[in-house]
Enzyme design. Structure first.
Site, short mmCIF file in Angstrom:
data_model
loop_
_atom_site.label_atom_id
_atom_site.label_comp_id
_atom_site.label_asym_id
_atom_site.label_seq_id
_atom_site.Cartn_x
_atom_site.Cartn_y
_atom_site.Cartn_z
N HIS A 206 -7.68 -12.22 10.45
CA HIS A 206 -6.64 -13.17 10.91
C HIS A 206 -6.35 -13.04 12.40
O HIS A 206 -5.22 -12.80 12.83
CB HIS A 206 -5.37 -13.11 10.05
CG HIS A 206 -4.83 -11.75 9.72
ND1 HIS A 206 -4.47 -10.83 10.65
CD2 HIS A 206 -4.56 -11.18 8.52
CE1 HIS A 206 -4.01 -9.75 10.06
NE2 HIS A 206 -4.05 -9.93 8.78
N HIS B 103 1.22 -3.86 -2.13
CA HIS B 103 1.24 -4.88 -1.08
C HIS B 103 0.52 -6.12 -1.60
O HIS B 103 -0.60 -6.03 -2.10
CB HIS B 103 0.54 -4.31 0.16
CG HIS B 103 0.54 -5.20 1.35
ND1 HIS B 103 1.47 -6.21 1.55
CD2 HIS B 103 -0.27 -5.24 2.44
CE1 HIS B 103 1.22 -6.81 2.69
NE2 HIS B 103 0.17 -6.25 3.25
N GLU C 102 -0.59 -8.83 0.02
CA GLU C 102 -1.55 -9.54 0.87
C GLU C 102 -2.92 -9.58 0.16
O GLU C 102 -3.32 -8.61 -0.48
CB GLU C 102 -1.66 -8.85 2.22
CG GLU C 102 -2.29 -9.71 3.29
CD GLU C 102 -2.15 -9.11 4.68
OE1 GLU C 102 -2.54 -9.78 5.64
OE2 GLU C 102 -1.64 -7.97 4.80
N ASP D 49 -6.00 -9.29 0.79
CA ASP D 49 -7.07 -8.31 0.92
C ASP D 49 -6.85 -7.12 -0.01
O ASP D 49 -7.77 -6.32 -0.23
CB ASP D 49 -7.23 -7.84 2.36
CG ASP D 49 -5.93 -7.39 3.00
OD1 ASP D 49 -4.88 -7.94 2.65
OD2 ASP D 49 -5.97 -6.50 3.86
N HIS E 152 3.90 -4.23 6.53
CA HIS E 152 4.25 -5.26 7.51
C HIS E 152 4.55 -6.61 6.85
O HIS E 152 4.63 -7.64 7.52
CB HIS E 152 3.12 -5.43 8.54
CG HIS E 152 1.84 -5.94 7.94
ND1 HIS E 152 1.26 -7.12 8.33
CD2 HIS E 152 1.04 -5.45 6.97
CE1 HIS E 152 0.15 -7.33 7.66
NE2 HIS E 152 0.00 -6.34 6.84
N ASP F 77 -0.46 -0.48 4.05
CA ASP F 77 -1.07 -0.76 5.35
C ASP F 77 -0.63 0.21 6.45
O ASP F 77 -1.22 0.21 7.54
CB ASP F 77 -0.76 -2.19 5.79
CG ASP F 77 -1.76 -3.19 5.20
OD1 ASP F 77 -2.75 -2.76 4.60
OD2 ASP F 77 -1.53 -4.41 5.33
N TYR G 38 -5.09 -0.91 15.45
CA TYR G 38 -4.45 -1.45 14.25
C TYR G 38 -2.94 -1.54 14.45
O TYR G 38 -2.31 -2.55 14.13
CB TYR G 38 -4.78 -0.53 13.07
CG TYR G 38 -4.36 -1.04 11.72
CD1 TYR G 38 -5.21 -1.82 10.94
CD2 TYR G 38 -3.11 -0.74 11.20
CE1 TYR G 38 -4.84 -2.27 9.70
CE2 TYR G 38 -2.71 -1.19 9.96
CZ TYR G 38 -3.58 -1.96 9.21
OH TYR G 38 -3.19 -2.42 7.98
N HIS H 250 -6.41 0.66 4.24
CA HIS H 250 -7.57 0.40 5.10
C HIS H 250 -7.94 1.69 5.82
O HIS H 250 -7.07 2.42 6.29
CB HIS H 250 -7.27 -0.65 6.18
CG HIS H 250 -7.05 -2.04 5.67
ND1 HIS H 250 -8.05 -2.79 5.09
CD2 HIS H 250 -5.95 -2.82 5.67
CE1 HIS H 250 -7.57 -3.98 4.75
NE2 HIS H 250 -6.29 -4.02 5.09
#
Length: 405
Positions: free
Chosen positions: A28, A82, A84, A86, A148, A167, A195, A228
């Site tokens: 993104h 989370h 999101e 991914d 986040h 994250d 990051y 990640h």
């Protein structure tokens, strides 16, 4: 025959069952030159617990790793830290396969997963600081809203000091090494900071509050496992300390000169600015928006003490590439004490005032009026740019000396 995608044991009864994305280069808007991983974990207690899932195209890889440990249909619980995509992209399909007793997520997570996948009825929302025992495993959930996303949470295992940090404390780095201590330290620092600067930076006050809260709770952290990048199992104080420093955003004796130039006039001004800043004993980077990606630029800007921005004017506007980078910077809200604006133009010159507006919106104190020149800078204008860079550097040195005092 079982797949060659195998789980990796990361603690006594915890295994990494995620996926490696070697080829992703854009996340993104953030350049991921070293790829990334989507980390999922399984706790092999009396009742297997899956912590997070992976991006949808990597579902088969994750299931293959899980299958070396347990039949996916025997997973008793799933935790979504989370929402999101991914990390939740294949969650609905995994629920259909495993048919778990419960799927746990935060209150905001339940809302997000309902909106994304229509999973509302299948979810159990947990409260901040809530603890529960699943089989022989005791867990504590900590809401980390806006770190986040609004739904973000940590899952902590008190018995082993194992923290699933979603994250936070992560990085985009594809690797078959699962632990940070197996990877070159310079790469770790660069990718962790990249990051932070591109994803976590605007939430820095919340980072400081969270770390303070965790310390006051007395959590005995032994392993930090993000969603990640590699897992932290040694010298945890280093990465936590780095997060504190990055979140505090204390300015360093560094300056960035950022510019976009049509025919080279604004570039000449940028070079003169850089020379003046260097003469003030600052470390300086002169960066063309056409030669560097926005996610690399923010890495240089993070914790810089001064930012000078220049642009030619095109159709009454700052150059599109300059506007793009400034828009990206606005969203990430770096704390930069001092700034300056400059630029060449053909007949109108609106770019400088537009840049001024952005920098003032970021609460950057401008060192004097913008330096603008029609068509091409003569030696007098270049000297002005040099002197303005020198002045900007002197003002930063004064501020830094004041902080030390």
């Amino acid at each position: 025959m079982k797949s060659f995608y195998k789980p990796v044991q990361v603690s006594e009864n915890i295994y990494w069952v995620g996926a490696v994305d070697w080829n992703i280069r854009d996340f993104h808007g953030y350049t991921t030159g070293r790829g990334t991983t989507y980390n999922a974990y399984i706790i092999m207690g009396e009742k297997p617990i899956l912590v997070d899932t992976v991006k949808a195209p990597f579902k088969a890889e994750m299931l293959s790793r899980i299958s070396h440990l347990v039949d996916p249909r025997d997973i008793s619980y799933i935790i979504s830290n989370h929402a999101e995509v991914d990390h939740s992209g294949c969650l609905r399909e995994i629920i259909e396969v495993a048919k778990p007793d419960q799927v746990f997520t935060s209150t905001r997570g339940a809302k997000a997963l309902e909106e994304l996948f229509g999973l509302g009825k299948q979810l159990t929302a947990v409260k901040d600081s809530q603890s529960m025992t699943l089989g022989n495993v005791t867990l504590t959930f900590l809401e980390t809203r806006m770190l986040h996303w609004p739904d973000s949470m940590f899952t902590y295992l008190p018995a082993s000091g194992f923290l699933f940090s979603q994250d936070a404390f992560g990085m985009h780095l594809a690797s078959l090494e699962r632990f940070a201590d197996e990877i070159d330290e310079a790469i770790l620092t660069e990718e962790a900071r990249r990051y932070y600067a591109n994803i976590i930076l605007p939430y820095s006050p919340l980072v400081l509050n969270l770390i303070d809260r965790v310390q006051k709770m007395g959590l005995d952290l032994k392993i930090i496992a993000p969603d990640h990048g590699p897992i932290w199992r040694k010298n945890l104080g280093n990465i936590v300390g780095q997060y504190v420093r990055w979140a505090e955003q204390k300015p360093e004796p560094r300056a960035v000169v950022l510019f976009g130039s049509m025919w080279g006039a604004t570039e000449q001004m940028a070079r003169a600015f850089g020379e003046g800043l260097a003469a003030a004993n600052l470390k300086v980077k002169v960066i063309s928006v056409n030669a560097s990606h926005r996610s690399d630029i923010i890495l240089e800007i993070h914790q810089a003490g001064a930012l000078a921005v220049g642009s030619s004017t095109l159709n009454g506007q700052a150059l599109p590439a300059v506007a793009d980078v400034l828009n990206y910077i606005k969203g990430l809200k770096p704390l930069i004490p001092l700034g300056a604006v400059f630029g060449a133009y053909g007949w109108s010159g609106e770019a400088a005032s537009q840049i001024e507006e952005v920098l003032r919106g970021l609460k950057i104190e401008l060192a004097g009026e913008s330096i603008r020149v029609k068509n091409w800078p003569g030696s007098n204008i270049l000297v002005d740019c040099y002197q303005r860079g020198l002045l900007l550097g002197a003002k930063l040195n004064e501020k830094l000396a004041g902080k030390v005092a």
